[in-house]
Design a protein around this motif. Sequence first.
Motif, PDB file in Angstrom:
ATOM      1  N   GLU A  63       0.718  -1.229   0.021  1.00 32.32           N
ATOM      2  CA  GLU A  63       0.066  -0.027  -0.013  1.00 32.32           C
ATOM      3  C   GLU A  63       0.813   1.514  -0.026  1.00 32.32           C
ATOM      4  OE1 GLU A  63      -3.261   0.373   2.640  1.00 32.32           O
ATOM      5  OE2 GLU A  63      -3.863  -1.569   2.241  1.00 32.32           O
ATOM      6  N   THR A  64       1.913   1.349   0.822  1.00 38.36           N
ATOM      7  CA  THR A  64       2.780   2.584   0.864  1.00 38.36           C
ATOM      8  C   THR A  64       3.418   2.677  -0.509  1.00 38.36           C
ATOM      9  OG1 THR A  64       3.554   1.308   2.943  1.00 38.36           O
ATOM     10  CG2 THR A  64       4.086   3.671   2.531  1.00 38.36           C
TER      11      THR A  64
ATOM     12  N   ASP B 192       2.299   1.913  -3.312  1.00 28.75           N
ATOM     13  CA  ASP B 192       1.163   2.296  -4.357  1.00 28.75           C
ATOM     14  C   ASP B 192       1.187   3.833  -3.751  1.00 28.75           C
ATOM     15  OD1 ASP B 192      -1.149   1.629  -6.253  1.00 28.75           O
ATOM     16  OD2 ASP B 192      -2.003   2.345  -4.658  1.00 28.75           O
ATOM     17  N   LEU B 193       0.909   4.039  -2.572  1.00 30.02           N
ATOM     18  CA  LEU B 193       0.319   5.384  -2.545  1.00 30.02           C
ATOM     19  C   LEU B 193       1.396   6.628  -2.843  1.00 30.02           C
ATOM     20  CD1 LEU B 193      -1.222   7.573  -0.924  1.00 30.02           C
ATOM     21  CD2 LEU B 193       0.166   7.079   1.164  1.00 30.02           C
ATOM     22  N   ALA B 194       2.819   6.170  -2.568  1.00 29.62           N
ATOM     23  CA  ALA B 194       3.987   6.958  -2.701  1.00 29.62           C
ATOM     24  C   ALA B 194       3.987   7.080  -4.542  1.00 29.62           C
ATOM     25  CB  ALA B 194       5.360   6.286  -2.236  1.00 29.62           C
ATOM     26  N   LEU B 195       3.757   5.943  -5.077  1.00 29.60           N
ATOM     27  CA  LEU B 195       3.944   6.216  -6.541  1.00 29.60           C
ATOM     28  C   LEU B 195       2.695   6.960  -7.243  1.00 29.60           C
ATOM     29  CD1 LEU B 195       5.052   2.464  -7.602  1.00 29.60           C
ATOM     30  CD2 LEU B 195       6.179   4.560  -7.891  1.00 29.60           C
ATOM     31  N   ALA B 196       1.569   7.070  -6.480  1.00 28.61           N
ATOM     32  CA  ALA B 196       0.372   7.826  -7.020  1.00 28.61           C
ATOM     33  C   ALA B 196       0.736   9.134  -6.660  1.00 28.61           C
ATOM     34  CB  ALA B 196      -0.728   7.401  -6.093  1.00 28.61           C
ATOM     35  N   ILE B 197       1.226   9.557  -5.552  1.00 28.23           N
ATOM     36  CA  ILE B 197       1.572  10.922  -5.074  1.00 28.23           C
ATOM     37  C   ILE B 197       2.520  11.506  -6.329  1.00 28.23           C
ATOM     38  CG2 ILE B 197       2.615  12.272  -3.690  1.00 28.23           C
ATOM     39  CD1 ILE B 197       1.504  10.456  -1.381  1.00 28.23           C
ATOM     40  N   VAL B 198       3.646  10.880  -6.507  1.00 26.40           N
ATOM     41  CA  VAL B 198       4.706  11.345  -7.262  1.00 26.40           C
ATOM     42  C   VAL B 198       4.154  11.451  -9.003  1.00 26.40           C
ATOM     43  CG1 VAL B 198       7.068  10.962  -8.413  1.00 26.40           C
ATOM     44  CG2 VAL B 198       6.664  10.437  -5.966  1.00 26.40           C
TER      45      VAL B 198
ATOM     46  N   LEU C   9      -1.927  -2.065  -6.423  1.00 25.83           N
ATOM     47  CA  LEU C   9      -2.394  -2.757  -5.889  1.00 25.83           C
ATOM     48  C   LEU C   9      -3.365  -3.764  -6.587  1.00 25.83           C
ATOM     49  CD1 LEU C   9      -3.769  -0.413  -2.824  1.00 25.83           C
ATOM     50  CD2 LEU C   9      -2.001  -2.152  -2.894  1.00 25.83           C
ATOM     51  N   LYS C  10      -3.544  -3.249  -7.843  1.00 22.32           N
ATOM     52  CA  LYS C  10      -4.669  -4.122  -8.764  1.00 22.32           C
ATOM     53  C   LYS C  10      -3.782  -5.119  -9.567  1.00 22.32           C
ATOM     54  CE  LYS C  10      -7.662   0.132  -9.375  1.00 22.32           C
ATOM     55  NZ  LYS C  10      -7.643   1.131 -10.071  1.00 22.32           N
TER      56      LYS C  10
END
Length: 151
Positions: A2-3, A5-11, A68-69
């Motif tokens: 999850e982290t 995924d979140l980090a990549l989504a933010i960047v 995550l998908k």
Amino acid sequence: METTDLALAIVHHLLVFSLAGIIGAEFVLIRGDLPAATLKRLAGIDRHYGIIAALIIIVGIGRVFWSLKGWEFYIHNWVFWAKMAAFGVVGLLSIVPTVRFISWNRQAGANPSFAVPASELVSVNAYIRAEAFVFLLIPVFAAAMARGYGI
Ligand code: HEM
């Protein structure tokens, strides 16, 4: 994870907004006067365009593989490929403006009375307008694919 995924989504989002800002800046600058200082700024901004686009590709691929998908979600999704195609078209449309910015900046450096030829300005304007339009399609495809459309 999850982290990740979140980090990549933010960047990914920060890079994508930066690229939108750069296209917007080029869109506006090219419509004003084009003294040597502006041509230098355009060439500089455009260099960052290339760097940010490259980072988007790296981070975007990271999102495909570490999301995550799972990567299968994307590679079998036609909306994902429509998004990739739109990004590719934006890249192709940016080639002529990039070549012109480099050439104008070089000519302005060598000759203080250099003026951008009107015909080249018209064509660069058209390419940047087309680029901005196709770029707008990318978040549309992104939002749809993220919600499972296109499978
Ligand atoms: C090689 C280039 C790119 C790849 C591989 C890529 C890949 C991805 C992936 C895997 C996601 C996650 C979707 C999900 O949550 O399931 C995503 C989301 C997103 N991408 Fe990209 N992307 C790329 C370029 C771009 C560009 C140039 C834009 C410019 C607008 C963009 C805008 C977005 C947006 C707005 C989202 C969030 C969608 C949402 O959650 O509603 N992407 N991208």
